[in-house]
Design an enzyme around this catalytic site. Structure first.
Site, mmCIF file in Angstrom:
data_model
loop_
_atom_site.group_PDB
_atom_site.id
_atom_site.type_symbol
_atom_site.label_atom_id
_atom_site.label_comp_id
_atom_site.label_asym_id
_atom_site.label_seq_id
_atom_site.Cartn_x
_atom_site.Cartn_y
_atom_site.Cartn_z
ATOM 1 N N ASP A 13 0.827 -1.204 0.000
ATOM 2 C CA ASP A 13 0.000 0.000 0.000
ATOM 3 C C ASP A 13 0.861 1.253 0.000
ATOM 4 O O ASP A 13 0.343 2.370 -0.094
ATOM 5 C CB ASP A 13 -0.990 -0.001 1.164
ATOM 6 C CG ASP A 13 -0.325 -0.101 2.524
ATOM 7 O OD1 ASP A 13 0.916 -0.168 2.591
ATOM 8 O OD2 ASP A 13 -1.067 -0.109 3.541
ATOM 9 N N SER A 14 2.179 1.078 0.043
ATOM 10 C CA SER A 14 3.105 2.188 -0.181
ATOM 11 C C SER A 14 2.908 2.795 -1.563
ATOM 12 O O SER A 14 3.408 3.894 -1.840
ATOM 13 C CB SER A 14 4.547 1.712 -0.021
ATOM 14 O OG SER A 14 4.771 0.523 -0.752
ATOM 15 N N ASP A 29 -1.024 -6.106 -0.154
ATOM 16 C CA ASP A 29 -1.381 -5.480 1.110
ATOM 17 C C ASP A 29 -2.888 -5.262 1.210
ATOM 18 O O ASP A 29 -3.529 -4.828 0.240
ATOM 19 C CB ASP A 29 -0.708 -4.108 1.232
ATOM 20 C CG ASP A 29 0.588 -4.163 2.013
ATOM 21 O OD1 ASP A 29 0.832 -5.166 2.701
ATOM 22 O OD2 ASP A 29 1.357 -3.185 1.937
ATOM 23 N N LYS A 69 -1.234 -9.453 2.873
ATOM 24 C CA LYS A 69 -0.470 -9.009 4.040
ATOM 25 C C LYS A 69 -1.317 -8.023 4.820
ATOM 26 O O LYS A 69 -1.977 -7.165 4.227
ATOM 27 C CB LYS A 69 0.855 -8.357 3.639
ATOM 28 C CG LYS A 69 1.682 -7.887 4.861
ATOM 29 C CD LYS A 69 3.050 -7.398 4.462
ATOM 30 C CE LYS A 69 3.031 -6.006 3.894
ATOM 31 N NZ LYS A 69 2.591 -4.978 4.879
ATOM 32 N N GLU A 81 9.342 -4.349 10.556
ATOM 33 C CA GLU A 81 9.721 -3.052 9.988
ATOM 34 C C GLU A 81 10.121 -2.060 11.074
ATOM 35 O O GLU A 81 9.442 -1.894 12.076
ATOM 36 C CB GLU A 81 8.574 -2.444 9.179
ATOM 37 C CG GLU A 81 8.926 -1.070 8.615
ATOM 38 C CD GLU A 81 7.929 -0.505 7.632
ATOM 39 O OE1 GLU A 81 8.178 0.599 7.102
ATOM 40 O OE2 GLU A 81 6.905 -1.164 7.385
#
Length: 285
Positions: free
Chosen positions: A62-63, A101, A131, A200
């Site tokens: 989703d970045s 995502d 994810k 992360e």
């Protein structure tokens, strides 16, 4: 839909995919403490084609909200956006496992909502896994999905969808209480059935301990070389942005190359050096 077939004779989508068996969730799971897992983000068909021969896992992150759409965070990203880009990445790959995502708001309400969203993602993209972010609070949801045949990658530590609650994008686990929570979160989602776990932006000692204490492979991003694999945002790694996060190593400088190519093109157009007879259609061609 992922069943769309590209005509490689007329499309820019070349080279043609080489037939081979795509990696599966069990294959990734089996890499625990073995050969490191190579993962990168991908959002488009062509980038997937270029990355696929080198990667075990392609994550449609989703970045893309920030990288592709210029949004201030991942929070505005929609399920429709994830499905569209997920399908493109599946069409452009044939070796790596593709995971998508689940965007903010598509799974937090409860396991049933998460299943509906995950089922839609897998149906519309052809991806093999989803994810989702969150630790112990998401363990029941992870277990619910896994029991219904949906492979799940967990994500703990710095979770970008929770940036408002976390107060920014700083590294997590600097104090004992937060470190303990991250480790508990990692164990909870791993025990719930994740086949891989993204760690992360955590202090390295936490990443090392989490990797040693969970049964599934860990994939680090700003974590530790001792994780079972690594992932980066491809555009960061390739030097497409001026700002480089601390945990990123630049393996290229594509921004400079693209800028130079655009400048050369502009110069040729303005001086009428382009197009020449080689780029135009003549009676004898």
């Amino acid at each position: 839909m992922s069943t769309y077939t590209i005509d490689t004779a007329t499309s820019r989508a070349t080279p043609s995919p080489a037939p081979m068996k795509r990696l599966t969730a069990p294959a990734i799971m089996a890499r625990k403490s073995g050969e490191p897992i190579v993962a990168l983000t991908a959002y488009t068909m062509r980038m997937a084609q270029l990355l696929d021969p080198h990667c075990d896992l392609l994550l449609v992150g989703d970045s893309l909200g920030q990288v592709i759409y210029g949004l201030p965070s991942t929070i505005p990203v929609s399920l429709e956006m994830m499905c569209a880009h997920g399908a493109a990445v599946v069409r452009g790959s044939w070796h790596a496992l593709v995971a998508v995502d689940m965007p903010f708001g598509s799974y937090e309400e409860g396991p049933e909502q998460a299943f509906r969203s995950a089922a839609r993602i897998l149906k519309e993209t052809g991806a093999a896994a989803v994810k989702l972010e969150g630790g112990e609070a998401m363990a029941a949801t992870v277990a619910f999905l896994v029991r219904r045949g949906i492979p799940v990658i967990g994500h703990v530590g710095l979770t970008p969808q929770a940036v408002n609650a976390l107060g920014g994008y700083r590294a997590r686990g600097r104090d004992e209480a937060e470190a303990k929570k991250i480790l508990g979160d990692a164990r909870a989602v791993a025990d719930a059935g994740c086949f891989a776990l993204v760690l992360e932006g955590v202090m390295e000692e936490i990443a090392v301990e989490a990797t040693r204490s969970v049964a599934c492979p860990t994939i680090g991003i700003g974590a530790s070389v001792e994780c079972d694999g690594q992932i980066l945002v491809t555009e960061d790694m390739m030097g497409l942005f001026e700002r480089t996060p601390r945990f990123v190593k630049r393996f290229g400088d594509l921004a400079a190359e693209i800028g130079a190519a655009a400048a050369a093109y502009a110069a040729d157009v303005r001086t009428r050096a382009f197009p020449t007879s080689e780029q135009t259609y003549q009676p004898w061609t």
